[in-house]
Scaffold this active site. Structure first.
Site, short mmCIF file in Angstrom:
data_model
loop_
_atom_site.label_atom_id
_atom_site.label_comp_id
_atom_site.label_asym_id
_atom_site.label_seq_id
_atom_site.Cartn_x
_atom_site.Cartn_y
_atom_site.Cartn_z
N ASP A 36 82.26 37.34 4.83
CA ASP A 36 83.34 38.05 5.54
C ASP A 36 83.72 39.26 4.71
OD1 ASP A 36 85.46 36.88 7.91
OD2 ASP A 36 86.16 38.59 6.73
N TYR A 160 84.50 46.96 23.54
CA TYR A 160 84.29 45.53 23.27
C TYR A 160 83.30 44.96 24.28
CZ TYR A 160 85.56 40.66 22.21
OH TYR A 160 85.53 39.33 21.84
N1 LIG Z 1 89.01 34.14 19.99
C1 LIG Z 1 88.57 34.39 21.20
O1 LIG Z 1 89.22 34.09 22.20
C2 LIG Z 1 87.22 35.04 21.38
C3 LIG Z 1 86.74 35.16 22.69
C4 LIG Z 1 85.50 35.73 22.90
C5 LIG Z 1 84.74 36.18 21.81
N2 LIG Z 1 85.24 36.07 20.55
C6 LIG Z 1 84.40 36.55 19.46
O2 LIG Z 1 84.27 35.58 18.47
C7 LIG Z 1 84.05 36.20 17.20
C8 LIG Z 1 85.01 35.61 16.20
O3 LIG Z 1 86.32 35.97 16.59
P1 LIG Z 1 87.61 35.15 16.16
O4 LIG Z 1 88.36 34.85 17.40
O5 LIG Z 1 87.23 34.06 15.25
O6 LIG Z 1 88.40 36.32 15.39
P2 LIG Z 1 88.99 36.40 13.90
O7 LIG Z 1 89.66 37.71 13.83
O8 LIG Z 1 89.76 35.16 13.62
O9 LIG Z 1 87.69 36.39 12.99
C9 LIG Z 1 86.82 37.47 12.88
C10 LIG Z 1 86.39 37.56 11.45
O10 LIG Z 1 85.40 38.60 11.36
C11 LIG Z 1 85.64 39.31 10.15
N3 LIG Z 1 85.09 40.65 10.25
C12 LIG Z 1 85.48 41.64 11.08
N4 LIG Z 1 84.76 42.74 10.85
C13 LIG Z 1 83.88 42.44 9.86
C14 LIG Z 1 82.87 43.16 9.19
N5 LIG Z 1 82.63 44.45 9.46
N6 LIG Z 1 82.15 42.54 8.22
C15 LIG Z 1 82.40 41.24 7.92
N7 LIG Z 1 83.36 40.51 8.51
C16 LIG Z 1 84.09 41.10 9.48
C17 LIG Z 1 87.16 39.33 10.02
O11 LIG Z 1 87.57 39.61 8.69
C18 LIG Z 1 87.53 37.92 10.49
O12 LIG Z 1 87.58 37.03 9.40
C19 LIG Z 1 84.24 37.70 17.43
O13 LIG Z 1 82.97 38.31 17.53
C20 LIG Z 1 84.97 37.77 18.74
O14 LIG Z 1 84.71 38.96 19.43
C21 LIG Z 1 86.45 35.51 20.30
#
Ligand SMILES: NC(=O)c1ccc[n+]([C@@H]2O[C@H](COP(=O)([O-])OP(=O)(O)OC[C@H]3O[C@@H](n4cnc5c(N)ncnc54)[C@H](O)[C@@H]3O)[C@@H](O)[C@H]2O)c1
Length: 254
Positions: A36, A160
């Site tokens: 991360d 997105y």
């Molecule tokens: N939570 C939801 O409802 C949801 C729905 C659809 C898709 N997603 C996808 O799931 C994935 C995880 O999301 P989440 O909900 O756990 O969000 P989150 O914000 O809790 O976790 C995302 C993590 O990615 C890390 N990150 C971001 N940019 C980065 C980079 N350039 N290099 C390394 N690390 C990086 C952040 O520091 C964070 O720890 C994402 O791709 C998101 O688009 C989430």
């Protein structure tokens, strides 16, 4: 694949779905490296799981290569790669101020799409160079994270949606390309999950989803994402497919 003792890397692992995937893989017996860009959080998360944490921005190609080398040194050839690093990207194609700011659009594509491709290709190349693990000739599996917005793009999320649509459409292509080496590629398209990124979803969108037209009628729990990641690794017949993990919801236009 039998998970016990396998080397796994998870990006976006300091939080939310990535952290849950790391947790589930660790519980299933994998040796997991959490990656991360948030240094303190990934270090703490890795410590809590008894795993290795690496601070790395997935948009930095050299840093990704170096992180993967560290993972191989720590745990042996990478066999499992779950890609969850991602950022939200609220913007319209044509907003009040005119056409979308291309730098802002590109920054979302850079993390969500190019970051995923960078890690996926580097981990797959390492898997291809490793010996097969079983009679099927399986060498590894990559699991990427899209979103149901890849299929039902909502107004105000153009960058997105574009990033997640590309991840979804690459799934079969990548699986086909990696088939000769026994490397599978799958994508999970989550609906609404209770993680920090969900704080960026407008309340009216949440309300429109949690209106009784899905079952269960609630946010998904990150552990349910982790559970699916483990199931995908274990089941060799899952390949080249995008699985919606969304309680049956279909997004409205806004
Ligand atoms: N939570 C939801 O409802 C949801 C729905 C659809 C898709 N997603 C996808 O799931 C994935 C995880 O999301 P989440 O909900 O756990 O969000 P989150 O914000 O809790 O976790 C995302 C993590 O990615 C890390 N990150 C971001 N940019 C980065 C980079 N350039 N290099 C390394 N690390 C990086 C952040 O520091 C964070 O720890 C994402 O791709 C998101 O688009 C989430």
């Amino acid at each position: 694949m039998k998970i016990e003792g396998l080397s796994a890397i998870v990006t976006g692992a300091a939080s939310g779905l990535g952290l849950a995937a790391a947790h589930a893989l660790r519980d299933a017996g994998a040796n997991v490296v959490l990656i991360d860009r948030e240094g303190e959080r990934v270090t703490k998360a890795a410590e809590a799981l008894g795993c290795t944490g690496i601070v790395c921005d997935v948009t930095d190609s050299e840093a990704v290569a170096s992180a993967l080398d560290t993972a191989v040194s720590a745990n042996g050839p990478i066999r499992i790669n779950v890609n969850c690093a991602g950022i939200p990207g609220g913007m319209r194609l044509v907003g009040r101020d005119g056409p979308v700011d291309m730098m802002a659009f590109a920054s979302v594509i850079n993390v969500n799409l190019l970051g995923t491709i960078s890690v996926m290709t580097k981990s797959a190349a390492r898997m291809m160079a490793s010996p097969p693990l079983n009679d099927d000739g399986e060498r590894g599996v990559v699991i990427n994270t899209a979103s149901i917005t890849a299929f039902e793009g909502q107004i105000g999320q153009c960058a997105y949606v574009a990033s997640k649509g590309a991840i979804a459409s690459l799934t079969l292509q990548a699986a086909r390309e990696f088939m000769p080496w026994g490397v599978r590629v799958m994508t999970i398209a989550p609906g609404l999950f209770r993680t920090p990124i969900a704080d960026h979803i407008p309340q009216e969108v949440i309300d429109s989803m949690l209106d009784g037209r899905m079952f269960p009628n609630r946010f998904g729990e990150p552990a349910e994402f982790g559970q699916l990641a483990v199931d995908i690794v274990r089941n060799p017949m899952l390949n080249g497919e995008v699985i919606r993990l969304d309680a049956g919801v279909r997004l409205q236009a806004r």
